[in-house]
Design a protein around this motif. Structure first.
Motif, short mmCIF file in Angstrom:
data_model
loop_
_atom_site.label_atom_id
_atom_site.label_comp_id
_atom_site.label_asym_id
_atom_site.label_seq_id
_atom_site.Cartn_x
_atom_site.Cartn_y
_atom_site.Cartn_z
N GLU A 59 58.27 68.54 -13.10
CA GLU A 59 58.12 68.46 -11.65
C GLU A 59 58.97 67.33 -11.07
O GLU A 59 59.55 67.48 -9.99
CB GLU A 59 56.66 68.29 -11.26
N HIS A 60 59.08 66.22 -11.78
CA HIS A 60 59.93 65.11 -11.32
C HIS A 60 61.40 65.53 -11.31
O HIS A 60 62.14 65.21 -10.38
CB HIS A 60 59.74 63.87 -12.19
N VAL A 61 61.82 66.23 -12.37
CA VAL A 61 63.20 66.71 -12.44
C VAL A 61 63.44 67.72 -11.32
O VAL A 61 64.47 67.68 -10.64
CB VAL A 61 63.52 67.31 -13.82
N ARG A 62 62.49 68.64 -11.11
CA ARG A 62 62.61 69.63 -10.03
C ARG A 62 62.77 68.94 -8.68
O ARG A 62 63.62 69.32 -7.87
CB ARG A 62 61.38 70.52 -10.00
N ASP A 63 61.97 67.91 -8.44
CA ASP A 63 62.05 67.18 -7.17
C ASP A 63 63.44 66.54 -6.99
O ASP A 63 63.98 66.52 -5.89
CB ASP A 63 60.96 66.13 -7.09
N ALA A 64 64.01 66.04 -8.08
CA ALA A 64 65.35 65.45 -8.01
C ALA A 64 66.40 66.51 -7.70
O ALA A 64 67.32 66.28 -6.92
CB ALA A 64 65.68 64.74 -9.32
N ILE A 65 66.25 67.69 -8.29
CA ILE A 65 67.20 68.78 -8.04
C ILE A 65 67.15 69.19 -6.57
O ILE A 65 68.19 69.37 -5.92
CB ILE A 65 66.89 70.00 -8.94
N VAL A 66 65.95 69.32 -6.03
CA VAL A 66 65.78 69.78 -4.65
C VAL A 66 66.19 68.69 -3.64
O VAL A 66 66.88 68.97 -2.66
CB VAL A 66 64.33 70.22 -4.40
N SER A 67 65.79 67.46 -3.90
CA SER A 67 66.02 66.40 -2.92
C SER A 67 67.44 65.84 -2.94
O SER A 67 67.88 65.22 -1.97
CB SER A 67 65.03 65.26 -3.13
N ARG A 68 68.17 66.04 -4.03
CA ARG A 68 69.53 65.48 -4.14
C ARG A 68 70.56 66.56 -4.45
O ARG A 68 71.10 66.63 -5.56
CB ARG A 68 69.57 64.42 -5.23
#
Length: 71
Positions: free
Chosen positions: A14-23
């Motif tokens: 989920e942390h990696v997913r958030d990084a993909i979406v937010s950046r």
């Protein structure tokens, strides 16, 4: 409450997913380096959550077309 292995992995994904979406300005390679994982793992996580990016770059067959035009 003890965390199971699956819960820890799920949280990390989920942390990696958030990084993909937010950046969107960062490449998968840069995100991978930030988290200390491989680029393939970042791609796999993106596919898992349905947030993979559109492929950019030359389309298949572009080189053949330019070679035919040059001849």
């Amino acid at each position: 409450m003890p965390k199971t292995y699956k819960h820890i992995i799920r949280t990390f994904h989920e942390h990696v997913r958030d990084a993909i979406v937010s950046r969107p300005d960062l490449s998968y390679g840069q995100i991978a380096k930030q988290f200390g994982i491989s680029e393939v793992t970042v791609y796999t996580i993106a596919v898992e959550f349905g947030v993979s990016r559109i492929k950019t770059g030359p389309k298949p067959g572009w080189l053949k077309k330019t070679q035919k035009e040059a001849v």
